[in-house]
Design a protein around this motif. Structure first.
Motif, PDB file in Angstrom:
ATOM      1  N   TRP A 112      88.911  17.636  48.574  1.00  0.00           N
ATOM      2  CA  TRP A 112      88.755  17.908  47.153  1.00  0.00           C
ATOM      3  C   TRP A 112      87.593  18.877  47.007  1.00  0.00           C
ATOM      4  CZ3 TRP A 112      89.403  13.926  42.732  1.00  0.00           C
ATOM      5  CH2 TRP A 112      90.579  13.186  42.893  1.00  0.00           C
ATOM      6  N   PHE A 113      87.754  19.908  46.174  1.00  0.00           N
ATOM      7  CA  PHE A 113      86.655  20.835  45.955  1.00  0.00           C
ATOM      8  C   PHE A 113      86.731  21.431  44.560  1.00  0.00           C
ATOM      9  CE2 PHE A 113      90.056  23.450  47.695  1.00  0.00           C
ATOM     10  CZ  PHE A 113      90.029  24.595  46.919  1.00  0.00           C
ATOM     11  N   GLY A 114      85.584  21.921  44.104  1.00  0.00           N
ATOM     12  CA  GLY A 114      85.507  22.470  42.764  1.00  0.00           C
ATOM     13  C   GLY A 114      85.146  23.940  42.749  1.00  0.00           C
ATOM     14  N   THR A 115      85.537  24.615  41.664  1.00  0.00           N
ATOM     15  CA  THR A 115      85.107  25.980  41.380  1.00  0.00           C
ATOM     16  C   THR A 115      84.442  25.993  40.008  1.00  0.00           C
ATOM     17  OG1 THR A 115      87.206  26.605  40.339  1.00  0.00           O
ATOM     18  CG2 THR A 115      87.001  26.966  42.718  1.00  0.00           C
ATOM     19  N   MET A 116      83.650  27.029  39.771  1.00  0.00           N
ATOM     20  CA  MET A 116      82.973  27.144  38.475  1.00  0.00           C
ATOM     21  C   MET A 116      82.600  28.595  38.232  1.00  0.00           C
ATOM     22  SD  MET A 116      79.174  25.610  39.368  1.00  0.00           S
ATOM     23  CE  MET A 116      78.395  26.316  37.894  1.00  0.00           C
ATOM     24  N   GLY A 117      82.267  28.911  36.995  1.00  0.00           N
ATOM     25  CA  GLY A 117      81.803  30.254  36.674  1.00  0.00           C
ATOM     26  C   GLY A 117      80.452  30.518  37.302  1.00  0.00           C
ATOM     27  N   LYS A 118      80.248  31.751  37.758  1.00  0.00           N
ATOM     28  CA  LYS A 118      78.962  32.099  38.377  1.00  0.00           C
ATOM     29  C   LYS A 118      77.807  32.000  37.388  1.00  0.00           C
ATOM     30  CE  LYS A 118      80.889  34.995  42.034  1.00  0.00           C
ATOM     31  NZ  LYS A 118      81.102  36.343  42.572  1.00  0.00           N
ATOM     32  N   LYS A 119      78.109  32.031  36.104  1.00  0.00           N
ATOM     33  CA  LYS A 119      77.092  31.822  35.074  1.00  0.00           C
ATOM     34  C   LYS A 119      77.314  30.500  34.351  1.00  0.00           C
ATOM     35  CE  LYS A 119      76.431  36.797  34.341  1.00  0.00           C
ATOM     36  NZ  LYS A 119      76.472  37.910  33.360  1.00  0.00           N
ATOM     37  N   ALA A 122      81.557  27.798  30.189  1.00  0.00           N
ATOM     38  CA  ALA A 122      82.258  26.572  29.806  1.00  0.00           C
ATOM     39  C   ALA A 122      83.730  26.639  30.194  1.00  0.00           C
ATOM     40  CB  ALA A 122      82.115  26.324  28.308  1.00  0.00           C
ATOM     41  N   GLY A 123      84.199  25.636  30.927  1.00  0.00           N
ATOM     42  CA  GLY A 123      85.613  25.500  31.254  1.00  0.00           C
ATOM     43  C   GLY A 123      86.158  26.521  32.224  1.00  0.00           C
ATOM     44  N   ALA A 124      85.284  27.276  32.897  1.00  0.00           N
ATOM     45  CA  ALA A 124      85.766  28.352  33.772  1.00  0.00           C
ATOM     46  C   ALA A 124      86.202  27.866  35.140  1.00  0.00           C
ATOM     47  CB  ALA A 124      84.674  29.414  33.939  1.00  0.00           C
ATOM     48  N   GLY A 125      85.891  26.621  35.485  1.00  0.00           N
ATOM     49  CA  GLY A 125      86.188  26.115  36.819  1.00  0.00           C
ATOM     50  C   GLY A 125      87.306  25.080  36.848  1.00  0.00           C
ATOM     51  N   ALA A 126      87.433  24.451  38.013  1.00  0.00           N
ATOM     52  CA  ALA A 126      88.502  23.487  38.218  1.00  0.00           C
ATOM     53  C   ALA A 126      88.174  22.632  39.436  1.00  0.00           C
ATOM     54  CB  ALA A 126      89.835  24.207  38.437  1.00  0.00           C
ATOM     55  N   ILE A 127      88.970  21.572  39.640  1.00  0.00           N
ATOM     56  CA  ILE A 127      88.907  20.781  40.862  1.00  0.00           C
ATOM     57  C   ILE A 127      90.270  20.840  41.532  1.00  0.00           C
ATOM     58  CG2 ILE A 127      88.643  18.461  41.834  1.00  0.00           C
ATOM     59  CD1 ILE A 127      86.535  17.921  39.724  1.00  0.00           C
ATOM     60  N   TYR A 128      90.271  21.132  42.833  1.00  0.00           N
ATOM     61  CA  TYR A 128      91.485  21.302  43.610  1.00  0.00           C
ATOM     62  C   TYR A 128      91.584  20.250  44.721  1.00  0.00           C
ATOM     63  CZ  TYR A 128      91.802  26.064  41.676  1.00  0.00           C
ATOM     64  OH  TYR A 128      91.899  27.155  40.845  1.00  0.00           O
ATOM     65  N   LEU A 137      96.134  22.242  42.094  1.00  0.00           N
ATOM     66  CA  LEU A 137      95.140  22.126  41.035  1.00  0.00           C
ATOM     67  C   LEU A 137      95.189  20.704  40.477  1.00  0.00           C
ATOM     68  CD1 LEU A 137      93.138  23.307  38.926  1.00  0.00           C
ATOM     69  CD2 LEU A 137      95.145  23.978  37.583  1.00  0.00           C
ATOM     70  N   LEU A 138      94.058  20.010  40.497  1.00  0.00           N
ATOM     71  CA  LEU A 138      94.008  18.648  39.971  1.00  0.00           C
ATOM     72  C   LEU A 138      93.517  18.609  38.528  1.00  0.00           C
ATOM     73  CD1 LEU A 138      92.482  16.630  42.967  1.00  0.00           C
ATOM     74  CD2 LEU A 138      94.901  16.990  42.392  1.00  0.00           C
ATOM     75  N   TYR A 139      92.359  19.227  38.289  1.00  0.00           N
ATOM     76  CA  TYR A 139      91.731  19.138  36.967  1.00  0.00           C
ATOM     77  C   TYR A 139      91.234  20.515  36.556  1.00  0.00           C
ATOM     78  CZ  TYR A 139      91.808  14.246  38.344  1.00  0.00           C
ATOM     79  OH  TYR A 139      92.216  13.016  38.774  1.00  0.00           O
TER      80      TYR A 139
END
Length: 290
Positions: A112-119, A122-128, A137-139
């Motif tokens: 399981w891993f997450g992504t996010m905005g470099k800044k 809000a809401g730019a990322g996810a959990i896979y 894509l999970l969340y």
């Protein structure tokens, strides 16, 4: 230093992603925004630094010769002997505004891993979820994914969006690591000072969470009750990991990012990595199945 000692005095702007390999007695961790991976033997020695050329945030063991590295462009296989990286599975590689963040291997071998905005938009990322070549894509719409960890039997997963400050738990398929049903509230810290950052879960089901902004690691019982807090000598504590042959010690990374000159003077150990002066009933990370 109180209840902690300095494990590595190498200062990280954003220290994160500590992971211990018991086969080599090595702790790996990352300075995400600087594109650096650090490593040090728990038994002692120098901190080695690897310049990666891109933002990276997590590492997992594949086997005795290979590791899986999570970067802003995806999942890479790293040759443990030479450090050479080769792309294994792109993730948001065409989106230059996002990067990887928190990750952990489920007992099944799924990641399981997450992504996010470099800044931290809000809401730019996810959990896979990634397992044996398959990515799901999970969340979606996560701002700052953190606290990914699992029970030893693989039947429960935990995660948070630090921007929301709610720690969730969700039932899992023990054989695949896929979530079953909807996430449920585990710890609600909305409106509280300090952010829920990285976590690990021990053999007793106690979740150890780094509290960003308050310089501590909090322990939560399986029912979500707060059990204790352990001080960390840096305000921006970011992520813990179990280390040692018996996984009975706890290290925690920290960050110096965002601190002005006055704040850095008040927080002289910001960005360093610490060994906490407590015994824990931890466990080693499983190998990831690619």
């Amino acid at each position: 230093m109180g209840g902690a000692s300095i494990f590595s005095d190498e200062v990280c702007e954003l220290g994160e992603g500590p992971s211990y390999d018991p086969a080599t007695d090595t702790l790996y961790w990352f300075d995400i925004v600087a594109g650096r991976m650090l490593e040090k033997k728990v038994s002692g020695g120098e901190t080695r630094i690897h310049q990666l050329g891109e933002m990276a945030s997590a590492i997992a063991v594949i086997d005795g010769e290979r590791q899986l590295l999570l970067t802003e462009t995806g999942l890479h296989i790293r040759d443990a002997a030479t450090g050479k990286l080769s792309m294994h599975h792109p993730v948001e590689a065409s989106n230059g505004s996002t990067r990887s963040n928190d990750a952990r291997v489920h007992p099944s071998g799924a990641l399981w891993f997450g992504t996010m905005g470099k800044k931290a938009e809000a809401g730019a990322g996810a959990i896979y979820w990634y397992f044996r070549g398959e990515l799901r894509l999970l969340y979606p719409a996560i701002s700052i994914p953190n606290s990914i960890c699992f029970t030893e039997d693989g039947k429960t997963a935990y995660y948070t969006d630090t921007a929301v400050n709610i720690l969730y738990r969700v039932d899992c398929d023990a054989d695949t690591g896929l979530p079953v049903g909807e996430p449920k509230l585990f710890v609600d810290r909305r409106g509280d000072e300090g952010g829920l950052d990285g976590s690990v879960l021990d053999r007793d089901g106690i979740l150890w969470n780094a509290c960003w902004g308050l310089g501590r690691v909090d322990a939560y019982a399986p029912d979500g009750r707060h059990l204790r807090s352990v001080a960390v000598p840096a305000v921006q504590a970011s992520c813990p990991a179990f280390v040692g042959a018996g996984a009975d010690r706890l290290v925690v990374t920290s960050a110096a990012a965002g601190l002005d000159a006055e704040a850095r003077r008040a927080d002289p150990h910001a960005g360093k990595t610490f060994l906490l002066d407590i015994a824990v009933n931890g466990r080693h990370e499983p190998c990831v199945l690619i």
